[in-house]
Design an enzyme around this catalytic site. Structure first.
Site, PDB file in Angstrom:
ATOM      1  N   GLU A 101       0.847  -1.197   0.000  1.00 22.67           N
ATOM      2  CA  GLU A 101       0.000   0.000   0.000  1.00 22.67           C
ATOM      3  C   GLU A 101       0.880   1.243   0.000  1.00 22.67           C
ATOM      4  O   GLU A 101       1.935   1.271   0.656  1.00 22.67           O
ATOM      5  CB  GLU A 101      -0.910  -0.010   1.226  1.00 22.67           C
ATOM      6  CG  GLU A 101      -1.906   1.144   1.303  1.00 22.67           C
ATOM      7  CD  GLU A 101      -2.872   0.973   2.474  1.00 22.67           C
ATOM      8  OE1 GLU A 101      -3.189  -0.187   2.816  1.00 22.67           O
ATOM      9  OE2 GLU A 101      -3.292   1.986   3.051  1.00 22.67           O
ATOM     10  N   ASP A 103       0.242   5.441   0.487  1.00 24.64           N
ATOM     11  CA  ASP A 103      -0.838   6.312   0.964  1.00 24.64           C
ATOM     12  C   ASP A 103      -0.539   7.801   0.887  1.00 24.64           C
ATOM     13  O   ASP A 103       0.554   8.247   1.232  1.00 24.64           O
ATOM     14  CB  ASP A 103      -1.118   6.034   2.451  1.00 24.64           C
ATOM     15  CG  ASP A 103      -1.662   4.651   2.729  1.00 24.64           C
ATOM     16  OD1 ASP A 103      -2.090   3.983   1.784  1.00 24.64           O
ATOM     17  OD2 ASP A 103      -1.648   4.247   3.906  1.00 24.64           O
ATOM     18  N   GLU A 105      -3.008  10.541   2.891  1.00 25.77           N
ATOM     19  CA  GLU A 105      -4.211  10.786   3.679  1.00 25.77           C
ATOM     20  C   GLU A 105      -4.178  12.233   4.156  1.00 25.77           C
ATOM     21  O   GLU A 105      -3.143  12.727   4.611  1.00 25.77           O
ATOM     22  CB  GLU A 105      -4.310   9.834   4.869  1.00 25.77           C
ATOM     23  CG  GLU A 105      -4.584   8.395   4.463  1.00 25.77           C
ATOM     24  CD  GLU A 105      -4.761   7.478   5.658  1.00 25.77           C
ATOM     25  OE1 GLU A 105      -5.692   6.645   5.631  1.00 25.77           O
ATOM     26  OE2 GLU A 105      -3.956   7.578   6.595  1.00 25.77           O
ATOM     27  N   ASN A 128       3.602   1.184   9.427  1.00 24.57           N
ATOM     28  CA  ASN A 128       4.330   1.913  10.477  1.00 24.57           C
ATOM     29  C   ASN A 128       5.480   2.727   9.924  1.00 24.57           C
ATOM     30  O   ASN A 128       6.526   2.887  10.569  1.00 24.57           O
ATOM     31  CB  ASN A 128       4.853   0.957  11.557  1.00 24.57           C
ATOM     32  CG  ASN A 128       3.728   0.221  12.260  1.00 24.57           C
ATOM     33  OD1 ASN A 128       2.668   0.802  12.534  1.00 24.57           O
ATOM     34  ND2 ASN A 128       3.935  -1.059  12.548  1.00 24.57           N
TER      35      ASN A 128
END
Length: 291
Positions: A101, A103, A105, A128
């Site tokens: 993944e 990201d 956000e 993490n």
């Protein structure tokens, strides 16, 4: 072989090679709602998208196809005014417990306070790796370009063509890298007031609902995932796989300067500096040069 046959074979090989690269700037053709479709919408000629969060539900959309390497970009105009407790997400992800993944956000805030840009990367189910930034402009006043560039050498997060983060491939030194799973593109808006704003201290003001995030010009200049055969196909060096060109193997001198400016002036959290969190046992990539 006659000249016509040679030409036909050459054209066929070229067509097959360029079929690996998928270009689409239309939400209605390339994406579908995976939740909350009842109060979100694709507008115009399919080039504009609105995702809505209200007391009944958030909403999300994803691509029909998965990709392995390339450049994924989107113009986004974030929720204006009091967006505290909301998260607008834009990311790539595979599926399963060992998923990869990448990201972006966008963590909302009370009126007049800046958004926090939260970035992360998962490899083989392990994340993490958060890095966070405060923006140097108002992301609610107009559309801005957010791009994830991903190739066999590095992942780069860009805002308006300015790099903010790099994660390089050190797989040969035992550090996992997202290069063996196709990932779809996702966007969503949702209620995250248990953590998004000041660690969950500021909750969503539902009197300010609905919260609307706007998107346009989705573009995926990327290699289509066709199963495990794509692992080698999408990583092979060829003109069709433009992302494998040496020019994309490392940031230019000018881009490194932009990256340094962003990180010196706008980074507010870096997991690689959080020794207390990891109790001194820092992730191995933190000791490697990333740019």
């Amino acid at each position: 072989m006659g000249s016509f046959q040679v030409l036909f074979v050459a054209l066929l090989v070229t067509a097959l090679a360029f079929d690996l690269s998928f270009v689409d700037a239309n939400f209605s053709k390339s994406m579908y709602f995976n939740w909350g479709a009842q109060h979100s919408s694709i507008l115009g000629n399919g080039d504009d998208l609105e995702l809505v969060l209200d007391p009944t539900s958030g909403s999300g959309i994803q691509t029909k196809k998965a990709f392995l390497f390339g450049s994924i970009e989107m113009l986004i105009k974030l929720v204006p005014r009091n967006s505290a407790g909301t998260v607008t997400a834009y990311y790539l992800s595979s599926t399963g417990s060992m998923h990869d993944e990448i990201d972006f956000e966008f963590l909302g805030n009370v009126s007049g306070q800046p958004y926090t840009i939260h970035t992360n990367i998962y490899t083989q189910g392990n994340g993490n790796r958060e890095q966070q930034f405060k923006l140097w402009f108002d992301p609610t006043a107009d559309f801005h370009n957010y791009t994830i560039h991903w190739n066999p050498t590095e992942v780069v997060w860009y805002i308006d063509s300015m790099p903010i983060r790099v994660f390089r491939n050190y797989e040969n030194e035992g550090i996992a890298y997202p290069n063996k799973k196709g990932m779809r593109v996702y966007s969503s808006i949702w209620n995250a007031d248990n953590w998004a704003t000041r660690g969950g201290l500021v909750k969503i003001d539902w009197y300010s609902a609905p919260f609307v995030a706007r998107f346009r010009h989705f573009r995926a200049r990327a290699c289509k995932w066709n199963g495990p055969v794509s692992i080698d196909q999408c990583a092979s060096i060829s003109p069709a796989n433009w992302w494998t060109s040496p020019v994309y193997s490392q940031l230019s001198y000018g881009k490194k300067g932009q990256l340094k400016w962003v990180r010196d002036n706008h980074m507010i959290y870096d997991y690689c500096k959080d020794t207390k969190r990891f109790q001194g046992n820092m992730p191995p990539e933190c000791f490697k040069p990333q740019f």
